[in-house]
Write a protein that holds these residues in place. Structure first.
Motif, mmCIF file in Angstrom:
data_model
loop_
_atom_site.group_PDB
_atom_site.id
_atom_site.type_symbol
_atom_site.label_atom_id
_atom_site.label_comp_id
_atom_site.label_asym_id
_atom_site.label_seq_id
_atom_site.Cartn_x
_atom_site.Cartn_y
_atom_site.Cartn_z
ATOM 1 N N ASP A 156 -4.431 12.547 4.907
ATOM 2 C CA ASP A 156 -4.656 11.637 6.020
ATOM 3 C C ASP A 156 -3.456 10.714 6.133
ATOM 4 O O ASP A 156 -2.773 10.437 5.150
ATOM 5 N N LEU A 189 -2.067 6.980 7.103
ATOM 6 C CA LEU A 189 -2.542 5.605 7.111
ATOM 7 C C LEU A 189 -1.468 4.706 7.717
ATOM 8 O O LEU A 189 -0.296 4.807 7.362
ATOM 9 N N ILE A 208 1.395 7.051 3.933
ATOM 10 C CA ILE A 208 1.444 5.666 4.403
ATOM 11 C C ILE A 208 2.640 5.533 5.329
ATOM 12 O O ILE A 208 3.786 5.705 4.911
ATOM 13 N N GLU A 234 -2.553 10.549 0.677
ATOM 14 C CA GLU A 234 -2.538 9.602 1.802
ATOM 15 C C GLU A 234 -1.077 9.386 2.159
ATOM 16 O O GLU A 234 -0.258 9.039 1.303
ATOM 17 N N VAL A 243 -2.281 -2.091 -0.595
ATOM 18 C CA VAL A 243 -2.555 -0.811 0.060
ATOM 19 C C VAL A 243 -2.666 0.296 -0.983
ATOM 20 O O VAL A 243 -3.613 1.089 -0.979
ATOM 21 N N PRO A 266 -1.024 0.971 7.696
ATOM 22 C CA PRO A 266 -1.531 -0.320 7.223
ATOM 23 C C PRO A 266 -1.006 -1.488 8.059
ATOM 24 O O PRO A 266 0.053 -1.401 8.684
ATOM 25 N N ILE A 304 -5.974 2.610 -2.125
ATOM 26 C CA ILE A 304 -5.926 4.079 -2.129
ATOM 27 C C ILE A 304 -6.310 4.610 -3.505
ATOM 28 O O ILE A 304 -7.092 5.558 -3.622
#
Length: 127
Positions: free
Chosen positions: A92, A94, A67, A65, A105, A96, A109
């Protein structure tokens, strides 16, 4: 009750499960598809039923992920995402909510089973 003028009766005119009067055969006296013509469901009836003894598997989590804390670094985060995807990883990006603490966060995850998190800030793009 009679159907409106110009409309055929729902049962074909011959009553329930009977061919329309004067008809030879018709769809009402054919054996059901996929079966032997006897009573009961076709042989593939259970094909789409949920087997309750096996719980549904959750989807496989992403490998990474990314961030992205600042929307201005979105293109850089997407660049990294593409590079990691070319390596065969499920990735992906993200974005937040800034009011949510980073530990929350990262905890979310980790609970989803993601193995790696990459935190992107404007300083990362400069270096």
């Amino acid at each position: 009750s009679r159907p409106p003028p110009g409309r055929p009766p729902l049962d074909g005119g011959g009553g329930p499960n009977r061919p329309p009067s004067g008809a030879q055969g018709g769809p009402f006296n054919r054996p059901p598809p996929g079966g032997s013509g006897g009573a009961g469901p076709p042989s593939n009836f259970n094909q789409f039923q949920n087997n309750s003894s096996k719980p549904a598997k959750p989807p496989k989590p992403n490998d990474v992920e990314i961030i992205c804390f600042v929307k201005a670094t979105r293109s850089y985060a997407e660049f990294i995402e593409e590079r990691l995807k070319k390596m065969g990883l499920m990735v992906d990006v993200l974005f937040p909510n800034p009011e949510v603490p980073i530990n929350k966060v990262l905890g979310n995850i980790a609970m989803r089973g993601v193995m790696f998190a990459v935190c992107i800030s404007p300083e990362n793009e400069i270096h």
